[in-house]
Design a protein around this motif. Structure first.
Motif, PDB file in Angstrom:
ATOM      1  N   TYR A 254       0.841  -1.207   0.000  1.00  0.00           N
ATOM      2  CA  TYR A 254       0.000   0.000   0.000  1.00  0.00           C
ATOM      3  C   TYR A 254       0.870   1.249   0.000  1.00  0.00           C
ATOM      4  CZ  TYR A 254      -3.569   3.421   0.975  1.00  0.00           C
ATOM      5  OH  TYR A 254      -4.395   4.523   0.882  1.00  0.00           O
ATOM      6  N   GLY A 255       2.072   1.110   0.552  1.00  0.00           N
ATOM      7  CA  GLY A 255       2.954   2.261   0.652  1.00  0.00           C
ATOM      8  C   GLY A 255       2.889   2.921   2.015  1.00  0.00           C
ATOM      9  N   GLY A 256       2.402   2.165   3.016  1.00  0.00           N
ATOM     10  CA  GLY A 256       2.304   2.696   4.373  1.00  0.00           C
ATOM     11  C   GLY A 256       3.326   2.050   5.288  1.00  0.00           C
ATOM     12  N   ARG A 257       3.230   2.366   6.550  1.00  0.00           N
ATOM     13  CA  ARG A 257       4.186   1.829   7.525  1.00  0.00           C
ATOM     14  C   ARG A 257       3.515   1.737   8.889  1.00  0.00           C
ATOM     15  NH1 ARG A 257       9.804   4.812   9.191  1.00  0.00           N
ATOM     16  NH2 ARG A 257      10.738   3.113  10.396  1.00  0.00           N
ATOM     17  N   GLU A 258       3.424   0.515   9.409  1.00  0.00           N
ATOM     18  CA  GLU A 258       2.773   0.279  10.694  1.00  0.00           C
ATOM     19  C   GLU A 258       3.762  -0.400  11.637  1.00  0.00           C
ATOM     20  OE1 GLU A 258      -0.279   1.435  10.856  1.00  0.00           O
ATOM     21  OE2 GLU A 258      -0.443   1.772   8.684  1.00  0.00           O
ATOM     22  N   TYR A 259       3.741   0.036  12.907  1.00  0.00           N
ATOM     23  CA  TYR A 259       4.600  -0.584  13.913  1.00  0.00           C
ATOM     24  C   TYR A 259       3.846  -1.744  14.572  1.00  0.00           C
ATOM     25  CZ  TYR A 259       7.818   3.293  13.375  1.00  0.00           C
ATOM     26  OH  TYR A 259       8.706   4.196  12.857  1.00  0.00           O
ATOM     27  N   LEU A 260       4.566  -2.834  14.797  1.00  0.00           N
ATOM     28  CA  LEU A 260       3.929  -4.052  15.285  1.00  0.00           C
ATOM     29  C   LEU A 260       3.217  -3.847  16.615  1.00  0.00           C
ATOM     30  CD1 LEU A 260       3.641  -6.904  14.234  1.00  0.00           C
ATOM     31  CD2 LEU A 260       5.662  -7.554  15.553  1.00  0.00           C
ATOM     32  N   ILE A 261       3.820  -3.104  17.521  1.00  0.00           N
ATOM     33  CA  ILE A 261       3.197  -2.898  18.828  1.00  0.00           C
ATOM     34  C   ILE A 261       1.914  -2.079  18.698  1.00  0.00           C
ATOM     35  CG2 ILE A 261       4.532  -0.818  19.401  1.00  0.00           C
ATOM     36  CD1 ILE A 261       3.531  -3.666  21.831  1.00  0.00           C
ATOM     37  N   ASP A 262       1.883  -1.137  17.750  1.00  0.00           N
ATOM     38  CA  ASP A 262       0.668  -0.349  17.516  1.00  0.00           C
ATOM     39  C   ASP A 262      -0.451  -1.228  16.966  1.00  0.00           C
ATOM     40  OD1 ASP A 262       2.018   1.893  18.371  1.00  0.00           O
ATOM     41  OD2 ASP A 262       2.524   2.569  16.336  1.00  0.00           O
ATOM     42  N   ILE A 263      -0.080  -2.139  16.057  1.00  0.00           N
ATOM     43  CA  ILE A 263      -1.078  -3.061  15.507  1.00  0.00           C
ATOM     44  C   ILE A 263      -1.635  -3.955  16.604  1.00  0.00           C
ATOM     45  CG2 ILE A 263      -1.346  -5.096  14.014  1.00  0.00           C
ATOM     46  CD1 ILE A 263       0.580  -3.746  12.068  1.00  0.00           C
ATOM     47  N   TYR A 264      -0.754  -4.407  17.490  1.00  0.00           N
ATOM     48  CA  TYR A 264      -1.200  -5.270  18.575  1.00  0.00           C
ATOM     49  C   TYR A 264      -2.251  -4.555  19.433  1.00  0.00           C
ATOM     50  CZ  TYR A 264      -1.367  -8.160  22.688  1.00  0.00           C
ATOM     51  OH  TYR A 264      -1.837  -8.943  23.711  1.00  0.00           O
ATOM     52  N   HIS A 265      -1.973  -3.310  19.810  1.00  0.00           N
ATOM     53  CA  HIS A 265      -2.927  -2.560  20.643  1.00  0.00           C
ATOM     54  C   HIS A 265      -4.215  -2.262  19.869  1.00  0.00           C
ATOM     55  CE1 HIS A 265      -0.246  -2.330  23.974  1.00  0.00           C
ATOM     56  NE2 HIS A 265       0.651  -1.572  23.361  1.00  0.00           N
ATOM     57  N   GLN A 266      -4.098  -2.064  18.570  1.00  0.00           N
ATOM     58  CA  GLN A 266      -5.276  -1.831  17.734  1.00  0.00           C
ATOM     59  C   GLN A 266      -6.166  -3.076  17.712  1.00  0.00           C
ATOM     60  OE1 GLN A 266      -4.195  -0.151  13.963  1.00  0.00           O
ATOM     61  NE2 GLN A 266      -6.264  -0.241  13.121  1.00  0.00           N
ATOM     62  N   LEU A 267      -5.543  -4.250  17.605  1.00  0.00           N
ATOM     63  CA  LEU A 267      -6.309  -5.495  17.612  1.00  0.00           C
ATOM     64  C   LEU A 267      -6.976  -5.719  18.971  1.00  0.00           C
ATOM     65  CD1 LEU A 267      -3.856  -7.879  15.702  1.00  0.00           C
ATOM     66  CD2 LEU A 267      -5.983  -6.894  14.832  1.00  0.00           C
ATOM     67  N   CYS A 268      -6.254  -5.438  20.042  1.00  0.00           N
ATOM     68  CA  CYS A 268      -6.833  -5.566  21.391  1.00  0.00           C
ATOM     69  C   CYS A 268      -8.074  -4.696  21.536  1.00  0.00           C
ATOM     70  CB  CYS A 268      -5.800  -5.179  22.451  1.00  0.00           C
ATOM     71  SG  CYS A 268      -4.505  -6.400  22.723  1.00  0.00           S
ATOM     72  N   LYS A 269      -7.980  -3.462  21.044  1.00  0.00           N
ATOM     73  CA  LYS A 269      -9.108  -2.535  21.133  1.00  0.00           C
ATOM     74  C   LYS A 269     -10.289  -3.026  20.308  1.00  0.00           C
ATOM     75  CE  LYS A 269     -10.305   2.350  20.546  1.00  0.00           C
ATOM     76  NZ  LYS A 269      -9.814   3.687  20.104  1.00  0.00           N
ATOM     77  N   ALA A 270     -10.008  -3.471  19.076  1.00  0.00           N
ATOM     78  CA  ALA A 270     -11.076  -3.925  18.181  1.00  0.00           C
ATOM     79  C   ALA A 270     -11.780  -5.167  18.724  1.00  0.00           C
ATOM     80  CB  ALA A 270     -10.519  -4.195  16.793  1.00  0.00           C
ATOM     81  N   LEU A 271     -11.009  -6.029  19.409  1.00  0.00           N
ATOM     82  CA  LEU A 271     -11.571  -7.281  19.930  1.00  0.00           C
ATOM     83  C   LEU A 271     -11.983  -7.173  21.402  1.00  0.00           C
ATOM     84  CD1 LEU A 271      -8.949  -9.677  18.285  1.00  0.00           C
ATOM     85  CD2 LEU A 271     -11.317  -9.316  17.554  1.00  0.00           C
ATOM     86  N   ASP A 272     -11.841  -5.968  21.956  1.00  0.00           N
ATOM     87  CA  ASP A 272     -12.212  -5.705  23.347  1.00  0.00           C
ATOM     88  C   ASP A 272     -11.458  -6.635  24.308  1.00  0.00           C
ATOM     89  OD1 ASP A 272     -13.474  -4.359  25.412  1.00  0.00           O
ATOM     90  OD2 ASP A 272     -15.239  -5.684  25.408  1.00  0.00           O
ATOM     91  N   LYS A 273     -10.128  -6.681  24.136  1.00  0.00           N
ATOM     92  CA  LYS A 273      -9.283  -7.522  24.974  1.00  0.00           C
ATOM     93  C   LYS A 273      -8.245  -6.656  25.691  1.00  0.00           C
ATOM     94  CE  LYS A 273     -11.091 -11.413  23.499  1.00  0.00           C
ATOM     95  NZ  LYS A 273     -11.808 -12.371  24.389  1.00  0.00           N
TER      96      LYS A 273
END
Length: 324
Positions: A254-273
């Motif tokens: 896509y041409g973007g850049r995501e940090y793994l720890i940010d993705i982890y917290h994003q998944l926790c939030k989305a899954l309410d964990k």
């Protein structure tokens, strides 16, 4: 935008190798929806039978159980085919470090078998999966074709060799080849299981099961995570690319850049964990940062990815909630 309006000649036929895998099965599904004929080839060494079962009732789909390391099978699979989308390979950098001979056999010899079978069957276009791993230890961002560093794994080497063969087959034999350097593809049907599973589906499954995921390194490594729809678009647009664009490799991201720890917290939030991860040693052979310059693919393939990370991760989470 996307690939839904891409048109091929009437009666066009496609071969997808690795058809029961993550990317392969999504390609099969997309091409069938566009109304074209697809032949799938897989030996289920990494792909899953259930990924192709839903297509078996479709009169436009034919499946061959076979191995790309068997040249006779490759010849049979390519007969009467216009476009080959070669996805069959063994992935995983860590596994390749443990099993270099197997990676040589499957990813190099198997790919060469497919190129030669395509040449002998007068295939119009040969599109094959390469990888961002070919950039090795080259530190500059964004990653740009022609600016590669020292390779860090046998897996990366196999993909670089495939690119060199692709270049030669275009130059020597006139087979139009297009190498697609995938950057951390994710999405529906990606396998969340096993020690070599990709990080996004693995995290999602572990969080849904209330398990504590392990992050290799400090979580500050970055990736250009690329949703599967963008990869489908790239493959199909490469099938319509000019002959002048053949014999080359292209960044597909896509041409973007995501940090793994940010993705982890994003998944926790989305899954309410609310689960803190465990941190472990960095994996041997992994690069620290990855971000793609996709200007070459835009210019020569007409690639125009429309799925950013936010849109893609939302779709991926919904799919895994329904299917896990």
């Amino acid at each position: 935008m996307g690939y839904q309006n891409i048109v091929f000649p009437k009666g066009a036929t496609f071969l997808v190798t690795g058809a029961a895998g993550f990317v392969g099965s999504n390609l099969v599904e997309a091409i069938l929806k566009l109304g074209y004929k697809v032949r799938g080839l897989d030996n289920f060494s990494t792909g899953k039978k259930e990924n192709v079962e839903e297509f078996l009732h479709n009169s436009n789909f034919e499946f061959i159980f076979g191995d790309i390391c068997d040249f006779d099978i490759c010849l049979k699979a390519c007969k009467g085919i216009d476009y080959v989308l070669h996805q069959a390979a063994w992935g995983s950098v860590p596994r390749s470090i443990e099993m270099p001979l197997l990676y040589e056999e499957i990813n190099i010899k198997g790919s060469l078998n497919m190129m030669e079978a395509s040449r002998q069957n007068a295939v119009k276009k040969f599109i094959y999966a390469s990888s961002s791993s070919v950039y090795g230890d080259e530190p500059n961002l964004p990653k740009k074709e022609g600016r590669e560093g020292d390779l860090l794994s046998p897996y990366a080497l196999t993909k670089m060799v495939d690119e060199e063969y692709g270049k030669l087959y275009s130059k020597l034999y006139g087979l139009d080849t297009y190498g697609l350097r995938y950057f951390n593809v994710y999405g529906r049907r990606q396998n969340p299981d096993g020690v070599y599973a990709a990080v996004i589906p693995k995290f999602i499954k572990q969080l849904l099961s209330n398990e504590q995921p392990v992050i290799n390194g400090d979580g500050r490594q970055s990736r250009d995570f690329t949703y599967i729809e963008n990869v489908i678009e790239a493959n199909l647009k490469a099938c319509n690319a000019s002959r002048e664009a053949a014999g080359q490799a292209y960044n597909i991201a896509y041409g973007g850049r995501e940090y793994l720890i940010d993705i982890y917290h994003q998944l926790c939030k989305a899954l309410d964990k609310d689960i803190q991860p465990k941190f472990s040693d960095e994996r041997v052979g992994d690069i620290k940062h990855s971000n793609a310059d996709i200007s070459k693919a835009k210019e020569l393939l007409g690639y125009s990815p429309s799925w950013n990370f936010e849109k893609g991760i939302e779709a991926a989470i919904k799919w895994y909630i329904l299917h896990l």
